[in-house]
Design a protein around this motif. Structure first.
Motif, PDB file in Angstrom:
ATOM      1  N   LEU A   1      20.555 -49.833  21.016  1.00 45.21           N
ATOM      2  CA  LEU A   1      19.865 -48.474  20.612  1.00 45.21           C
ATOM      3  C   LEU A   1      20.298 -47.217  21.268  1.00 45.21           C
ATOM      4  O   LEU A   1      20.393 -46.192  20.469  1.00 45.21           O
ATOM      5  N   ASP A   2      20.658 -47.140  22.346  1.00 45.78           N
ATOM      6  CA  ASP A   2      21.166 -46.028  23.071  1.00 45.78           C
ATOM      7  C   ASP A   2      22.338 -45.487  22.410  1.00 45.78           C
ATOM      8  O   ASP A   2      22.441 -44.291  22.093  1.00 45.78           O
TER       9      ASP A   2
ATOM     10  N   LEU B   1      21.185 -44.102  18.936  1.00 43.59           N
ATOM     11  CA  LEU B   1      20.662 -42.728  18.974  1.00 43.59           C
ATOM     12  C   LEU B   1      21.580 -41.475  19.290  1.00 43.59           C
ATOM     13  O   LEU B   1      21.547 -40.465  18.579  1.00 43.59           O
TER      14      LEU B   1
ATOM     15  N   GLU C   1      14.723 -54.485  22.041  1.00 40.82           N
ATOM     16  CA  GLU C   1      14.934 -53.213  22.572  1.00 40.82           C
ATOM     17  C   GLU C   1      13.800 -52.404  22.776  1.00 40.82           C
ATOM     18  O   GLU C   1      13.542 -51.351  23.589  1.00 40.82           O
ATOM     19  N   LEU C   2      13.041 -52.573  21.772  1.00 41.05           N
ATOM     20  CA  LEU C   2      11.622 -51.685  21.328  1.00 41.05           C
ATOM     21  C   LEU C   2      10.565 -52.441  21.072  1.00 41.05           C
ATOM     22  O   LEU C   2      10.700 -53.511  20.734  1.00 41.05           O
TER      23      LEU C   2
ATOM     24  N   ALA D   1      18.644 -37.544  22.611  1.00 41.73           N
ATOM     25  CA  ALA D   1      18.567 -38.923  22.247  1.00 41.73           C
ATOM     26  C   ALA D   1      18.059 -39.587  23.553  1.00 41.73           C
ATOM     27  O   ALA D   1      17.126 -40.688  23.194  1.00 41.73           O
ATOM     28  N   ARG D   2      18.225 -39.444  24.751  1.00 47.35           N
ATOM     29  CA  ARG D   2      17.662 -39.673  25.969  1.00 47.35           C
ATOM     30  C   ARG D   2      16.017 -39.597  25.856  1.00 47.35           C
ATOM     31  O   ARG D   2      15.415 -40.516  26.247  1.00 47.35           O
TER      32      ARG D   2
ATOM     33  N   LEU E   1      14.678 -42.029  23.351  1.00 49.68           N
ATOM     34  CA  LEU E   1      14.648 -43.312  23.784  1.00 49.68           C
ATOM     35  C   LEU E   1      13.734 -43.823  24.866  1.00 49.68           C
ATOM     36  O   LEU E   1      13.125 -44.880  24.739  1.00 49.68           O
TER      37      LEU E   1
ATOM     38  N   ARG F   1      10.735 -46.596  24.350  1.00 52.63           N
ATOM     39  CA  ARG F   1      10.681 -47.832  25.273  1.00 52.63           C
ATOM     40  C   ARG F   1       9.271 -47.736  25.756  1.00 52.63           C
ATOM     41  O   ARG F   1       8.799 -48.944  25.811  1.00 52.63           O
TER      42      ARG F   1
END
Length: 207
Positions: free
Chosen positions: A88-89, A92, A152-153, A190-191, A194, A198
């Protein structure tokens, strides 16, 4: 009059059927948008520019807005590919960087001008704009769906909210503040998304 002396038949469009015709019409629609803008664009003008009969255009698109929507969604889809990096990181960041690059490009500026500058005097542009953004969400949502499948989510997260929150700060810079829309801004967006995703802050089970 002998066949040899007969006057030549009127010239007709030489573009073949199928995808070749569709591509020619969509290209012509984009060119017309660039040259004359949304308000002045007509189906007849697009047909003439594409080298096809106007009935060919009307058979494929019910009206001008349907044609413009198809042309612009296809253009944006080609300019901003949907990534599949395996996590995902990476997805994104790639998606945000693609959007940032597009927003700063001549093509992106032209599309935004169509969607925004004519809004006050062109009633159909609101529907076109909504359709374009709906198409982008539909194409990008699998990035989030795959992340949920990989664990991941959290289950139940809203993919559309993740994508909207990723794009929002970049559009804000491009349209409101005039700040640079670069890779640094894309990575920051994106960070932030994310971290929120999460922790279930975008429609997950922990809302």
């Amino acid at each position: 009059m002998s066949p040899e002396n007969a006057p030549p038949a009127p010239s007709r469009p030489t573009i073949g059927r199928g995808e070749k015709v569709r591509a020619a019409v969509l290209t012509a629609a984009l060119a017309e948008l660039d040259d004359i803008g949304y308000a002045a664009l007509t189906m007849d003008g697009v047909a003439q520019r594409a080298g096809v009969h106007k009935t060919t255009v009307y058979r494929r698109w019910k009206d001008r807005d349907a044609l413009i929507l198809d042309a612009l969604t296809g253009r944006i889809a080609g300019d901003i590919p949907i990534p599949d990096t395996g996590d995902l990181d990476g997805d994104l960041r790639a998606l945000a960087r693609g959007l940032a690059a597009w927003l700063g490009s001549p093509a992106g500026a032209a599309v935004l001008a169509v969607m925004l500058s004519d809004a006050a005097r062109a009633p159909g542009i609101a529907e076109v704009r909504a359709g374009i953004f709906a198409d982008r969400l539909r194409r990008a949502e699998p990035v989030v769906v795959r992340a949920v499948e990989r664990g991941e989510l959290p289950a139940g997260i809203d993919p559309a909210e993740v994508i909207k929150n990723l794009a929002a700060p970049l559009y804000f810079r491009a349209l409101i503040t005039g700040e640079p829309v670069d890779e640094r801004a894309a990575d920051r967006a994106a960070r932030a998304v994310l971290a929120a995703a999460r922790h279930g802050g975008l429609g997950g089970d922990q809302d």
